[in-house]
Design a protein around this motif. Structure first.
Motif, PDB file in Angstrom:
ATOM      1  N   ILE A  40       3.311  -2.970   8.349  1.00 41.50           N
ATOM      2  CA  ILE A  40       3.749  -2.108   7.254  1.00 41.50           C
ATOM      3  C   ILE A  40       3.655  -2.868   5.938  1.00 41.50           C
ATOM      4  N   ALA A  41       4.152  -4.110   5.926  1.00 36.17           N
ATOM      5  CA  ALA A  41       4.131  -4.929   4.705  1.00 36.17           C
ATOM      6  C   ALA A  41       2.707  -5.184   4.219  1.00 36.17           C
ATOM      7  N   ASP A  42       1.757  -5.294   5.156  1.00 35.34           N
ATOM      8  CA  ASP A  42       0.358  -5.558   4.799  1.00 35.34           C
ATOM      9  C   ASP A  42      -0.370  -4.311   4.282  1.00 35.34           C
ATOM     10  N   GLY A  43       0.311  -3.170   4.292  1.00 31.64           N
ATOM     11  CA  GLY A  43      -0.328  -1.947   3.801  1.00 31.64           C
ATOM     12  C   GLY A  43      -1.281  -1.319   4.800  1.00 31.64           C
ATOM     13  N   ALA A  44      -1.107  -1.644   6.088  1.00 36.97           N
ATOM     14  CA  ALA A  44      -2.006  -1.122   7.123  1.00 36.97           C
ATOM     15  C   ALA A  44      -1.597   0.265   7.611  1.00 36.97           C
ATOM     16  N   VAL A  45      -0.421   0.726   7.184  1.00 35.44           N
ATOM     17  CA  VAL A  45       0.111   2.007   7.663  1.00 35.44           C
ATOM     18  C   VAL A  45       0.063   3.034   6.537  1.00 35.44           C
ATOM     19  N   THR A  46      -0.405   4.239   6.871  1.00 38.14           N
ATOM     20  CA  THR A  46      -0.331   5.325   5.894  1.00 38.14           C
ATOM     21  C   THR A  46       0.561   6.431   6.435  1.00 38.14           C
ATOM     22  N   VAL A  47       1.240   7.107   5.515  1.00 33.53           N
ATOM     23  CA  VAL A  47       2.034   8.286   5.839  1.00 33.53           C
ATOM     24  C   VAL A  47       1.454   9.418   4.999  1.00 33.53           C
ATOM     25  N   ASN A  48       0.975  10.444   5.676  1.00 34.01           N
ATOM     26  CA  ASN A  48       0.352  11.593   4.994  1.00 34.01           C
ATOM     27  C   ASN A  48      -0.765  11.147   4.049  1.00 34.01           C
ATOM     28  N   GLY A  49      -1.537  10.144   4.486  1.00 30.21           N
ATOM     29  CA  GLY A  49      -2.700   9.703   3.730  1.00 30.21           C
ATOM     30  C   GLY A  49      -2.425   8.682   2.638  1.00 30.21           C
ATOM     31  N   GLU A  50      -1.161   8.299   2.437  1.00 28.60           N
ATOM     32  CA  GLU A  50      -0.827   7.320   1.409  1.00 28.60           C
ATOM     33  C   GLU A  50      -0.232   6.072   2.042  1.00 28.60           C
ATOM     34  N   VAL A  51      -0.641   4.900   1.532  1.00 24.03           N
ATOM     35  CA  VAL A  51      -0.128   3.633   2.063  1.00 24.03           C
ATOM     36  C   VAL A  51       1.386   3.595   1.873  1.00 24.03           C
ATOM     37  N   GLU A  52       2.094   3.222   2.938  1.00 18.83           N
ATOM     38  CA  GLU A  52       3.556   3.127   2.894  1.00 18.83           C
ATOM     39  C   GLU A  52       3.966   1.720   3.296  1.00 18.83           C
ATOM     40  N   THR A  53       4.730   1.048   2.435  1.00 13.55           N
ATOM     41  CA  THR A  53       5.144  -0.332   2.726  1.00 13.55           C
ATOM     42  C   THR A  53       6.640  -0.451   2.987  1.00 13.55           C
ATOM     43  N   ARG A  54       7.340   0.678   3.057  1.00 13.09           N
ATOM     44  CA  ARG A  54       8.785   0.639   3.342  1.00 13.09           C
ATOM     45  C   ARG A  54       9.025   0.967   4.816  1.00 13.09           C
ATOM     46  N   ARG A  55       9.516  -0.008   5.548  1.00 10.81           N
ATOM     47  CA  ARG A  55       9.767   0.186   6.977  1.00 10.81           C
ATOM     48  C   ARG A  55      10.845   1.236   7.213  1.00 10.81           C
ATOM     49  N   GLY A  56      11.768   1.372   6.264  1.00 13.67           N
ATOM     50  CA  GLY A  56      12.868   2.320   6.408  1.00 13.67           C
ATOM     51  C   GLY A  56      12.547   3.719   5.919  1.00 13.67           C
ATOM     52  N   ARG A  57      11.299   3.967   5.524  1.00 10.20           N
ATOM     53  CA  ARG A  57      10.895   5.301   5.051  1.00 10.20           C
ATOM     54  C   ARG A  57      11.274   6.340   6.100  1.00 10.20           C
TER      55      ARG A  57
END
Length: 85
Positions: A40-57
């Motif tokens: 998540i911190a590396d920006g490898a995860v997207t939520v609804n097509g946008e990079v998400e860096t907050r693990r608690g999202r």
């Protein structure tokens, strides 16, 4: 041409929402919560097509999480996980 997004697999959750780190583990996109943090911190995860860096999202049903060419959609219903990976 934009890259093809993978077809998301529905992953049901028990409550109305779930944190991103927990969902990655639930959907078998990562082995453990400890593994979720760096991806998540590396920006490898997207939520609804946008990079998400907050693990608690907080994720709600309908949100689509993508990691490494795999996609999982937050769903409601019976909590029976049968992801193809």
């Amino acid at each position: 041409m934009p890259p093809q997004s993978p077809e998301p697999v529905d992953v049901p959750i028990r409550d109305e929402s779930i944190r991103l780190g927990q969902f990655l583990k639930l959907a078998n996109l990562v082995e453990s919560g400890a593994e979720a943090k760096p991806v998540i911190a590396d920006g490898a995860v997207t939520v609804n097509g946008e990079v998400e860096t907050r693990r608690g999202r907080q994720l709600v049903p309908g949100d689509v999480v993508t990691l490494g060419g795999l996609a999982a959609r937050v769903a409601t219903g019976e909590v029976e996980i049968d992801v193809p990976w």
